[in-house]
Design a protein around this motif. Structure first.
Motif, PDB file in Angstrom:
ATOM      1  N   UNK A 132       0.848  -1.189   0.000  1.00  0.00           N
ATOM      2  CA  UNK A 132       0.000   0.000   0.000  1.00  0.00           C
ATOM      3  C   UNK A 132       0.885   1.241   0.000  1.00  0.00           C
ATOM      4  N   UNK A 133       0.870   1.965  -1.119  1.00  0.00           N
ATOM      5  CA  UNK A 133       1.634   3.212  -1.195  1.00  0.00           C
ATOM      6  C   UNK A 133       0.976   4.225  -0.282  1.00  0.00           C
ATOM      7  N   UNK A 134       1.767   4.832   0.587  1.00  0.00           N
ATOM      8  CA  UNK A 134       1.241   5.651   1.676  1.00  0.00           C
ATOM      9  C   UNK A 134       2.172   6.823   1.957  1.00  0.00           C
ATOM     10  N   UNK A 135       1.805   7.611   2.946  1.00  0.00           N
ATOM     11  CA  UNK A 135       2.627   8.732   3.397  1.00  0.00           C
ATOM     12  C   UNK A 135       2.542   8.861   4.907  1.00  0.00           C
ATOM     13  N   UNK A 136       3.682   9.070   5.543  1.00  0.00           N
ATOM     14  CA  UNK A 136       3.668   9.474   6.944  1.00  0.00           C
ATOM     15  C   UNK A 136       3.139  10.898   6.971  1.00  0.00           C
ATOM     16  N   UNK A 137       2.153  11.117   7.805  1.00  0.00           N
ATOM     17  CA  UNK A 137       1.508  12.415   8.007  1.00  0.00           C
ATOM     18  C   UNK A 137       2.141  13.003   9.253  1.00  0.00           C
ATOM     19  N   UNK A 138       2.841  14.118   9.108  1.00  0.00           N
ATOM     20  CA  UNK A 138       3.602  14.682  10.216  1.00  0.00           C
ATOM     21  C   UNK A 138       3.228  16.146  10.450  1.00  0.00           C
ATOM     22  N   UNK A 139       2.170  16.381  11.257  1.00  0.00           N
ATOM     23  CA  UNK A 139       1.952  17.755  11.714  1.00  0.00           C
ATOM     24  C   UNK A 139       3.107  18.065  12.670  1.00  0.00           C
ATOM     25  N   UNK A 140       3.878  19.067  12.357  1.00  0.00           N
ATOM     26  CA  UNK A 140       5.076  19.335  13.156  1.00  0.00           C
ATOM     27  C   UNK A 140       4.708  19.570  14.614  1.00  0.00           C
ATOM     28  N   UNK A 141       5.303  18.822  15.517  1.00  0.00           N
ATOM     29  CA  UNK A 141       4.988  18.972  16.939  1.00  0.00           C
ATOM     30  C   UNK A 141       5.169  20.406  17.450  1.00  0.00           C
ATOM     31  N   UNK A 142       6.072  21.153  16.863  1.00  0.00           N
ATOM     32  CA  UNK A 142       6.319  22.527  17.304  1.00  0.00           C
ATOM     33  C   UNK A 142       5.156  23.467  16.998  1.00  0.00           C
ATOM     34  N   UNK A 143       4.297  23.084  16.029  1.00  0.00           N
ATOM     35  CA  UNK A 143       3.155  23.935  15.684  1.00  0.00           C
ATOM     36  C   UNK A 143       1.819  23.251  15.958  1.00  0.00           C
ATOM     37  N   UNK A 144       1.839  22.045  16.457  1.00  0.00           N
ATOM     38  CA  UNK A 144       0.606  21.293  16.733  1.00  0.00           C
ATOM     39  C   UNK A 144       0.151  21.607  18.162  1.00  0.00           C
ATOM     40  N   UNK A 145      -0.963  22.310  18.313  1.00  0.00           N
ATOM     41  CA  UNK A 145      -1.355  22.771  19.648  1.00  0.00           C
ATOM     42  C   UNK A 145      -2.010  21.711  20.530  1.00  0.00           C
ATOM     43  N   UNK A 146      -2.718  20.776  19.951  1.00  0.00           N
ATOM     44  CA  UNK A 146      -3.472  19.771  20.713  1.00  0.00           C
ATOM     45  C   UNK A 146      -3.086  18.372  20.258  1.00  0.00           C
ATOM     46  N   UNK A 147      -3.551  17.373  20.997  1.00  0.00           N
ATOM     47  CA  UNK A 147      -3.446  15.968  20.616  1.00  0.00           C
ATOM     48  C   UNK A 147      -2.008  15.550  20.353  1.00  0.00           C
ATOM     49  N   UNK A 148      -1.208  15.683  21.367  1.00  0.00           N
ATOM     50  CA  UNK A 148       0.199  15.291  21.261  1.00  0.00           C
ATOM     51  C   UNK A 148       0.298  13.795  20.990  1.00  0.00           C
ATOM     52  N   UNK A 149       1.247  13.441  20.154  1.00  0.00           N
ATOM     53  CA  UNK A 149       1.431  12.056  19.728  1.00  0.00           C
ATOM     54  C   UNK A 149       2.554  11.395  20.529  1.00  0.00           C
ATOM     55  N   UNK A 150       2.386  10.152  20.849  1.00  0.00           N
ATOM     56  CA  UNK A 150       3.441   9.344  21.443  1.00  0.00           C
ATOM     57  C   UNK A 150       4.629   9.384  20.473  1.00  0.00           C
ATOM     58  N   UNK A 151       5.839   9.696  20.942  1.00  0.00           N
ATOM     59  CA  UNK A 151       6.977   9.823  20.018  1.00  0.00           C
ATOM     60  C   UNK A 151       7.386   8.523  19.332  1.00  0.00           C
ATOM     61  N   UNK A 152       6.867   7.387  19.767  1.00  0.00           N
ATOM     62  CA  UNK A 152       7.189   6.128  19.092  1.00  0.00           C
ATOM     63  C   UNK A 152       6.119   5.741  18.061  1.00  0.00           C
ATOM     64  N   UNK A 153       5.153   6.625  17.834  1.00  0.00           N
ATOM     65  CA  UNK A 153       4.056   6.337  16.910  1.00  0.00           C
ATOM     66  C   UNK A 153       4.160   7.227  15.673  1.00  0.00           C
ATOM     67  N   UNK A 154       4.023   6.605  14.517  1.00  0.00           N
ATOM     68  CA  UNK A 154       3.912   7.341  13.261  1.00  0.00           C
ATOM     69  C   UNK A 154       2.468   7.287  12.795  1.00  0.00           C
ATOM     70  N   UNK A 155       1.953   8.435  12.363  1.00  0.00           N
ATOM     71  CA  UNK A 155       0.633   8.502  11.756  1.00  0.00           C
ATOM     72  C   UNK A 155       0.820   8.392  10.244  1.00  0.00           C
ATOM     73  N   UNK A 156       0.043   7.534   9.615  1.00  0.00           N
ATOM     74  CA  UNK A 156       0.193   7.303   8.185  1.00  0.00           C
ATOM     75  C   UNK A 156      -1.159   7.467   7.504  1.00  0.00           C
TER      76      UNK A 156
END
Length: 153
Positions: free
Chosen positions: A100-124
């Motif tokens: 499955x051709x995909x993309x890691x979706x990376x809202x930059x943590x420095x500009x993401x105000x809510x919903x902090x992500x676990x640093x070991x998790x990638x959103x795709x």
């Protein structure tokens, strides 16, 4: 050079898909962000309208060169502008051959105000994957210039 890691599909905040039922994002954040990405040259409408969260507890990853970078996207009246990067990758369910051709979706943590992500998790963002269930193993692969994976065990 190709780099890959085996992760587990894990439950996210359910904000991207709109399943969280946050009144600020009635159809999900991806639905709201999609027009901004499209006008900047990246049409995500071919992908499932949510993110696949991949826990990489046994791997470290280093993000390199994104395929797309969108700075200062003001996609919501309720939040400040955000920076987004997308890293090309592919996904394969363990013991299946479909890629499955995909993309890691990376809202930059420095500009993401809510919903902090676990640093070991990638959103795709990916096409709909019938076999994808919470707890299932999934293999993520990318050019090491884009995402470099290394074992931490």
């Amino acid at each position: 050079m190709i780099s890959s890691a085996v992760g587990l599909i894990t439950r996210g905040h359910r904000i991207a898909s709109g399943q969280h039922r946050d009144i600020r994002f009635p159809k999900g954040t991806l639905a709201m962000q999609s027009p901004f990405f499209k006008q900047n040259g990246f049409d995500i409408t071919r992908f499932f309208k949510g993110t696949l969260n991949i826990s990489l507890q046994n791997f470290n990853f280093k993000l390199g060169q994104p395929r797309y970078f969108f700075p200062h996207i003001k996609w919501s009246d309720d939040l400040p502008s955000e920076n987004f990067s997308f890293y090309q990758c592919s996904l394969t369910m363990n013991k299946h051959s479909t890629i499955y051709e995909s993309f890691v979706y990376w809202p930059h943590p420095s500009t993401k105000p809510d919903f902090k992500q676990d640093p070991s998790v990638l959103e795709v963002i990916a096409p709909f994957i019938q076999e994808a269930q919470y707890g299932c193993e999934i293999i993520i692969t990318a050019d090491s210039a884009n995402i470099n994976f290394s074992s931490n065990i």
